[in-house]
Write an enzyme that holds these catalytic residues in place. Sequence first.
Site, mmCIF file in Angstrom:
data_model
loop_
_atom_site.group_PDB
_atom_site.id
_atom_site.type_symbol
_atom_site.label_atom_id
_atom_site.label_comp_id
_atom_site.label_asym_id
_atom_site.label_seq_id
_atom_site.Cartn_x
_atom_site.Cartn_y
_atom_site.Cartn_z
ATOM 1 N N LYS A 166 39.174 30.068 32.860
ATOM 2 C CA LYS A 166 38.090 29.188 33.271
ATOM 3 C C LYS A 166 38.197 27.810 32.608
ATOM 4 C CE LYS A 166 36.138 31.563 36.361
ATOM 5 N NZ LYS A 166 36.071 31.045 37.750
ATOM 6 N N TYR A 168 40.056 35.806 30.569
ATOM 7 C CA TYR A 168 39.078 35.262 31.513
ATOM 8 C C TYR A 168 38.588 33.889 31.048
ATOM 9 C CZ TYR A 168 34.721 34.571 34.061
ATOM 10 O OH TYR A 168 33.714 34.026 34.834
ATOM 11 N N THR A 205 26.297 39.705 41.035
ATOM 12 C CA THR A 205 27.395 39.955 41.971
ATOM 13 C C THR A 205 28.307 41.033 41.398
ATOM 14 O OG1 THR A 205 28.977 38.373 41.020
ATOM 15 C CG2 THR A 205 27.359 37.497 42.584
#
Length: 326
Positions: free
Chosen positions: A211, A207, A244
Amino acid sequence: MLSTVRCRFLQPVFQLYLLGFKVLLAQLFSRPFRLPVMPRQDGKVAIVTGGGRGIGYEVVLHMARLGVHVIIGGRDEQEGLAAVRRICEEYKEAKEFMKLDLASSQSVRHFVQSFKQRGLPLNILVNNAGVMLVPEGRTEDGFEQHFGVNYLGHFLLTWLLLDTLKNSGKCGHFSRVVNISSSAHRIGKISINALNSCKCYSAHAAYCNSKLAQLLFSSHLDQELQRRGFPVSSCAVDPGMVDTALYRHLWMPFHLLQSTIARLLFKTPAEGAATVLYTALSPALEGQSEGGYWANGCREMTTPPTFDPTLKLSLWESSLQLLGLP
């Protein structure tokens, strides 16, 4: 040997959760950025990936409020159509859903082809969709999921839409590409010779690396556009830690606490969307270099790798090769 492998696996885990703790503390002791009143944006067309929920939905909602014709690009058709219906209840401006699976280059190409056939301009592209800490797996094209969805999928989408973005921009009214990044890029690493490697797989490292790759792409794209004099800008935005569904794959001890902590301490999706909307819409940024890395309404410094022109160019060229682009 086993202890070395275990160390390589656990290091990014501890680094990422420590970074998250620091970011959360900083959020708690700083005032959330509030989006200034934006002028009407009638006549503009925007594409927002992952606009069916979370930050993306708030971006679409606010753009629709300002008169933008917004297209939600997403994998979940039911979710996307439901978002369109909810927004249509409040605002009559055009908004719609188009199927887009960033884990499939075929889907990305079909999305772009369908969009271009309509002859619409494209003034704003918000690369928002993403995955975080998902189990090890591969995309339809054989790429590691974080690298394939967060980075390569958006790279391909942006590349295929660049001609439309260029033709839609003009002096004083640049088209804008906004890439949703993360502070996780600060512990990411890019190895050009092993971009798609899953050796000693760590979802946390994957991850962070995706990014960082996204940020390198955003920076290089902006520099190339400015150098060639095209009326398009590219920037990256860190929305902060936002409540979220992105965090649903956290390590179990953190996942059990996440829903409670998020409601109390994380930003709301609307607060997370504020800087995204500012970089996409603000007239205050027109006429100046709009690139860079933004967080909480301000430009911020990034890590040394993002200033390495050789690394940025190598990643760019390797990505073109992986995607079979000229």
